[in-house]
Design a protein around this motif. Structure first.
Motif, short mmCIF file in Angstrom:
data_model
loop_
_atom_site.label_atom_id
_atom_site.label_comp_id
_atom_site.label_asym_id
_atom_site.label_seq_id
_atom_site.Cartn_x
_atom_site.Cartn_y
_atom_site.Cartn_z
N ILE A 18 -2.09 18.99 3.57
CA ILE A 18 -1.72 20.37 3.24
C ILE A 18 -0.23 20.53 3.44
CG2 ILE A 18 -2.04 22.79 3.83
CD1 ILE A 18 -4.89 21.98 4.79
N GLY A 19 0.47 20.98 2.41
CA GLY A 19 1.90 21.18 2.50
C GLY A 19 2.72 19.90 2.37
N GLU A 20 2.05 18.82 2.03
CA GLU A 20 2.77 17.55 1.91
C GLU A 20 3.61 17.54 0.64
OE1 GLU A 20 2.00 13.06 3.14
OE2 GLU A 20 0.32 14.03 2.17
N LYS A 21 4.78 16.94 0.75
CA LYS A 21 5.69 16.79 -0.38
C LYS A 21 5.66 15.33 -0.81
CE LYS A 21 8.67 20.33 1.56
NZ LYS A 21 9.97 20.61 2.15
N TYR A 22 5.80 15.09 -2.09
CA TYR A 22 5.77 13.73 -2.60
C TYR A 22 7.11 13.39 -3.24
CZ TYR A 22 0.83 14.26 -1.75
OH TYR A 22 -0.38 14.48 -1.15
N HIS A 23 7.65 12.27 -2.84
CA HIS A 23 8.93 11.80 -3.34
C HIS A 23 8.73 10.48 -4.07
CE1 HIS A 23 11.32 14.67 -0.93
NE2 HIS A 23 10.34 14.52 -0.06
N ALA A 24 9.35 10.37 -5.23
CA ALA A 24 9.36 9.11 -5.96
C ALA A 24 10.57 8.32 -5.47
CB ALA A 24 9.46 9.38 -7.46
N ILE A 25 10.30 7.21 -4.79
CA ILE A 25 11.38 6.38 -4.25
C ILE A 25 11.44 5.10 -5.09
CG2 ILE A 25 12.26 5.17 -2.22
CD1 ILE A 25 12.02 8.16 -1.74
N PRO A 26 12.59 4.78 -5.68
CA PRO A 26 12.70 3.53 -6.42
C PRO A 26 12.28 2.35 -5.55
CG PRO A 26 14.64 4.89 -6.79
CD PRO A 26 13.85 5.55 -5.69
N TRP A 27 11.42 1.52 -6.09
CA TRP A 27 10.86 0.40 -5.34
C TRP A 27 11.95 -0.50 -4.76
CZ3 TRP A 27 6.50 -0.39 -3.10
CH2 TRP A 27 6.16 -1.67 -2.67
N SER A 28 13.05 -0.67 -5.48
CA SER A 28 14.12 -1.55 -5.03
C SER A 28 14.79 -1.07 -3.74
CB SER A 28 15.18 -1.73 -6.12
OG SER A 28 15.79 -0.48 -6.41
N LEU A 29 14.60 0.20 -3.37
CA LEU A 29 15.22 0.74 -2.15
C LEU A 29 14.36 0.51 -0.91
CD1 LEU A 29 16.64 4.13 -3.45
CD2 LEU A 29 17.81 1.92 -3.22
N LEU A 30 13.14 0.02 -1.08
CA LEU A 30 12.25 -0.22 0.05
C LEU A 30 12.36 -1.67 0.48
CD1 LEU A 30 9.23 1.64 -1.47
CD2 LEU A 30 10.42 2.35 0.59
N ASP A 31 12.61 -1.88 1.76
CA ASP A 31 12.72 -3.24 2.31
C ASP A 31 11.75 -3.35 3.48
OD1 ASP A 31 13.77 -5.84 2.50
OD2 ASP A 31 15.24 -5.20 3.98
N TYR A 32 10.82 -4.30 3.42
CA TYR A 32 9.82 -4.41 4.47
C TYR A 32 10.46 -4.95 5.75
CZ TYR A 32 5.48 -5.05 6.89
OH TYR A 32 4.47 -4.95 7.81
N ASP A 33 10.16 -4.31 6.86
CA ASP A 33 10.69 -4.68 8.18
C ASP A 33 9.51 -5.06 9.07
OD1 ASP A 33 11.77 -4.87 10.72
OD2 ASP A 33 12.84 -2.96 10.61
N LYS A 34 9.38 -6.34 9.37
CA LYS A 34 8.27 -6.82 10.20
C LYS A 34 8.26 -6.17 11.57
CE LYS A 34 7.67 -11.37 8.13
NZ LYS A 34 7.69 -12.81 8.36
N ASN A 35 9.43 -5.90 12.13
CA ASN A 35 9.51 -5.30 13.47
C ASN A 35 8.88 -3.91 13.52
OD1 ASN A 35 10.84 -7.55 14.52
ND2 ASN A 35 12.83 -6.74 13.93
N ASN A 36 9.07 -3.13 12.46
CA ASN A 36 8.49 -1.79 12.38
C ASN A 36 7.09 -1.81 11.80
OD1 ASN A 36 10.48 -0.16 13.50
ND2 ASN A 36 11.54 0.13 11.56
N GLY A 37 6.76 -2.88 11.10
CA GLY A 37 5.48 -2.93 10.41
C GLY A 37 5.43 -1.94 9.26
N GLY A 38 6.59 -1.68 8.67
CA GLY A 38 6.69 -0.73 7.57
C GLY A 38 7.95 -0.98 6.76
N TYR A 39 8.17 -0.12 5.80
CA TYR A 39 9.33 -0.24 4.92
C TYR A 39 10.49 0.56 5.49
CZ TYR A 39 6.34 -2.51 1.57
OH TYR A 39 5.49 -3.40 0.96
N THR A 40 11.69 0.06 5.25
CA THR A 40 12.90 0.74 5.68
C THR A 40 13.69 1.15 4.44
OG1 THR A 40 13.01 -0.57 7.70
CG2 THR A 40 15.04 0.49 7.01
N VAL A 41 14.23 2.37 4.48
CA VAL A 41 15.09 2.86 3.41
C VAL A 41 16.45 3.21 4.01
CG1 VAL A 41 13.26 3.70 1.90
CG2 VAL A 41 14.16 5.19 3.67
N GLY A 42 17.48 3.09 3.22
CA GLY A 42 18.84 3.30 3.70
C GLY A 42 19.34 4.71 3.53
#
Length: 120
Positions: free
Chosen positions: A57-81
């Motif tokens: 409820i109230g969530e916003k959706y953003h289209a993020i270019p795939w090339s801007l996502l970099d997987y970070d094993k330390n966080n267990g998720g993607y990092t964006v700049g």
């Protein structure tokens, strides 16, 4: 086959969906809700990152270019700049808007905002 940064070149969408997205300071920005594919070019159009809201409820959706996502094993998720403020100012879409006009309008707005070349 790994990329130049050591990541694999192939990943199942089911492993991506639900993965957290962080900024470079380690602050959680959101979660990948979906991935939009361009069937005619066999490319990923963008990642759909859910931001804010509670239980959908109230969530916003953003289209993020795939090339801007970099997987970070330390966080267990993607990092964006970019910062939380930059994300808050980015174009926001509803789920329905993400697929209007085959997703091209949203892709173009997103790529323009993040200054990413569509041909890349």
């Amino acid at each position: 086959m790994p990329t130049s940064s050591g990541h694999t070149t192939a990943i199942r969408a089911s492993r991506v969906i639900g993965t957290n997205v962080y900024n470079t300071a380690g602050e959680k920005m959101g979660e990948i809700e979906d991935v939009m594919l361009d069937k005619t070019s066999d490319k990923i159009m963008f990642a759909v990152v859910g931001f804010g809201g509670f239980l959908g409820i109230g969530e916003k959706y953003h289209a993020i270019p795939w090339s801007l996502l970099d997987y970070d094993k330390n966080n267990g998720g993607y990092t964006v700049g970019f910062t939380r403020q930059q994300l808050e100012q980015a174009p926001v879409n509803t789920i329905a808007e993400l697929t209007e006009n085959d997703g091209r309008k949203v892709r173009d707005m997103s790529f323009s905002y993040y200054k990413v070349d569509k041909a890349a």
